[in-house]
Enzyme design. Structure first.
Site, short mmCIF file in Angstrom:
data_model
loop_
_atom_site.label_atom_id
_atom_site.label_comp_id
_atom_site.label_asym_id
_atom_site.label_seq_id
_atom_site.Cartn_x
_atom_site.Cartn_y
_atom_site.Cartn_z
N CYS A 13 -10.40 5.26 -28.68
CA CYS A 13 -11.65 5.96 -29.00
C CYS A 13 -12.42 6.41 -27.77
O CYS A 13 -13.59 6.04 -27.60
CB CYS A 13 -12.50 5.07 -29.89
SG CYS A 13 -11.69 4.68 -31.44
N GLY B 43 0.75 -1.24 0.00
CA GLY B 43 0.00 0.00 0.00
C GLY B 43 0.78 1.29 0.00
O GLY B 43 0.20 2.36 -0.25
N GLU C 205 3.78 -6.86 1.81
CA GLU C 205 3.52 -7.16 0.39
C GLU C 205 3.56 -5.90 -0.47
O GLU C 205 2.55 -5.53 -1.09
CB GLU C 205 2.12 -7.76 0.27
CG GLU C 205 1.89 -8.99 1.09
CD GLU C 205 0.42 -9.42 1.11
OE1 GLU C 205 -0.47 -8.58 0.91
OE2 GLU C 205 0.18 -10.60 1.32
C1 LIG Z 1 -3.64 -8.16 -0.75
C2 LIG Z 1 -2.77 -7.15 -1.38
N1 LIG Z 1 -1.49 -7.08 -1.01
C3 LIG Z 1 -0.65 -6.19 -1.58
C4 LIG Z 1 -1.08 -5.33 -2.54
C5 LIG Z 1 -0.09 -4.37 -3.13
O1 LIG Z 1 -0.45 -3.07 -2.87
P1 LIG Z 1 0.46 -1.88 -3.39
O2 LIG Z 1 0.71 -2.14 -4.82
O3 LIG Z 1 -0.34 -0.67 -3.16
O4 LIG Z 1 1.70 -1.92 -2.58
C6 LIG Z 1 -2.41 -5.36 -2.96
C7 LIG Z 1 -2.88 -4.42 -3.98
O5 LIG Z 1 -3.99 -4.15 -4.20
C8 LIG Z 1 -3.29 -6.30 -2.36
O6 LIG Z 1 -4.56 -6.36 -2.72
#
Ligand SMILES: Cc1ncc(COP(=O)(O)O)c(C=O)c1O
Length: 428
Positions: free
Chosen positions: A357, A247, A285
């Site tokens: 388009c 995030g 993540e």
């Molecule tokens: C479960 C989960 N983890 C990680 C991410 C990665 O988020 P970001 O690309 O904002 O770091 C997302 C993105 O939507 C997600 O849904």
């Protein structure tokens, strides 16, 4: 005029780390963008491989230094390309996957399946089957239906490790479409519902309850929501594993000031020290903030129309960058060969648009470009996240290639689609 002043700022700030300017031409990974464009054609997505690797190491080393029992898993969805997944694997990261194609890419990239985390609010039976067959490390269950399907798929004698996705009830400041941790989200379960599912998993013979997962949303430019989310899920009890999602926002434009990786990790780890068991394993993540800044897209100008507005149309658009149409994401742009300040006196306020388009097919509104002309090359920085992901065939568009540039040479890691590719699925 304000926009013209913005345009006079150096695009170098937004191009991949290590980019230099030679005669107004960005040199990415030691390669001139005009040369890459001449040889690879346009549009082309150029990844600075060293910048990508450096960011992966910054995340992995930063988290390990602060919380040794931890793991960074790259959110493959941000750039679901095998070569990018392979870079992450080579740098020692795990992979987060949220669909069958991301699973098979991760396996092709050589990931240790134990370092893969599977997500999805509506996982398909064949995705669950792939996870079980390849013994992926963790399956994040989104609700009771996932548990039903998973229990049915696990062969006798095997046990699958799971996390339960919990809605932390945190509303971060970002575009509504990329908010996921707010109350009433379609992802995961509210804490009371999660509690019931946790009890069910604890009693399951084929699933092992390993911990909790949360994800607040994407393109978040403050650290507080991340801390709040940790405190929120800690109330559900103590577990061996906590996956705190991704995030962190990326810098797309001069106005963006995303927290550094260090500040983000400090916040997460401080909140984890305050609220989570000391011996728990932490997983994060990152997707967008891992890859956005490591790439840029180079286009050719196809037409210029001067009237009430100056429309500069390039040979790409929403077929290779849906972030603008979907999330109103602001990007910046410059003309390759005229990026040095001497050209700013020629700046003209332009609407950089695509060739699709729709009037909504805009790449950058109100961007200052120095007298753009047909045949010019235009570079848009920070296109490494979710652009390749959502590239599409609108208007018979052939999806663009991805090239990696490093140490003065470049190679194609995903080729441009061909006309034959576009017809390949026709049955009649
Ligand atoms: C479960 C989960 N983890 C990680 C991410 C990665 O988020 P970001 O690309 O904002 O770091 C997302 C993105 O939507 C997600 O849904």
């Amino acid at each position: 005029m304000g926009e013209l002043l913005e345009g006079s700022r150096s695009l170098l700030e937004l191009l991949p780390a290590g980019t230099e300017l030679t005669q107004g031409v960005p040199v990415v990974g030691g390669c001139r963008l005009d040369q890459i464009a001449a040889e690879a054609g346009t549009p082309v997505l150029v990844v600075a491989e060293d910048a990508l690797r450096a960011r992966a190491r910054e995340y992995a080393d930063g988290l390990a230094a602060r919380w040794p029992r931890s793991r960074v898993v790259f959110a493959s969805k941000a750039f679901p390309c095998t070569a990018v997944q392979r870079v992450m694997v080579e740098e020692g990261l795990g992979l987060d996957v949220a669909g069958g194609g991301e699973i098979i890419g991760a396996l092709k990239a050589g990931v240790d399946p134990r370092l893969v985390v599977l997500h999805g609010n509506a996982k398909l039976p064949d995705e669950i089957a792939l996870a079980v067959e390849h013994e992926l490390g963790l399956v994040v269950v989104d609700g009771p239906d996932d548990v039903d399907r998973l229990e049915a798929a696990v062969p006798a004698g095997r046990v699958v490790d799971v996390l339960v996705r919990v809605i932390p009830g945190v509303t971060a400041e970002t575009h509504d479409s990329v908010l996921t941790g707010h109350d009433d989200s379609k992802f995961g379960l509210a804490p009371t519902d999660a509690q019931a599912l946790i009890r069910r998993i604890e009693a399951s013979g084929s699933l092992r309850m390993q911990g909790l997962h949360l994800h607040v949303g994407s393109q978040i430019l403050q650290t507080e929501p991340f801390a709040e989310s940790v405190a929120a899920i800690a109330r559900l009890g103590e577990f061996p594993v906590y996956d705190l999602g991704g995030g962190l926002g990326a810098r797309y434009t001069w106005a963006d000031e995303p927290p550094s990786v260090a500040a983000y990790l400090d916040t997460l780890v401080e909140a984890s020290r305050a609220h989570l068991p000391k011996d728990a394993e932490l997983i994060i993540e990152p997707g967008r903030s891992m890859v956005a800044a490591a790439a840029c897209t180079v286009y050719s100008v196809v037409t210029v129309k001067r009237g009430r507005h100056t429309f500069v149309a390039v040979d790409g658009g929403m077929g290779d960058n849906l972030e603008v149409a979907l999330f109103d994401q602001r990007f910046e742009a410059g003309v390759v060969g005229r990026l040095d300040p001497t050209h700013h006196e020629d700046d003209e306020l332009c609407q950089l648009v695509g060739r699709h388009c729709e009037s909504g097919d805009v790449l950058v509104r109100d961007v200052a470009l120095p007298r753009p002309a047909v045949g010019d090359l235009v570079v848009v920085p920070a296109t490494g996240a979710y652009c390749f992901t959502m590239a599409n065939n609108y208007n018979g568009n052939r999806r663009l290639p991805v090239v990696f540039a490093s140490d003065g040479s470049w190679r194609t890691v995903v080729r441009r689609e061909t006309w034959e590719d576009l017809l390949r699925r026709d049955v009649e």
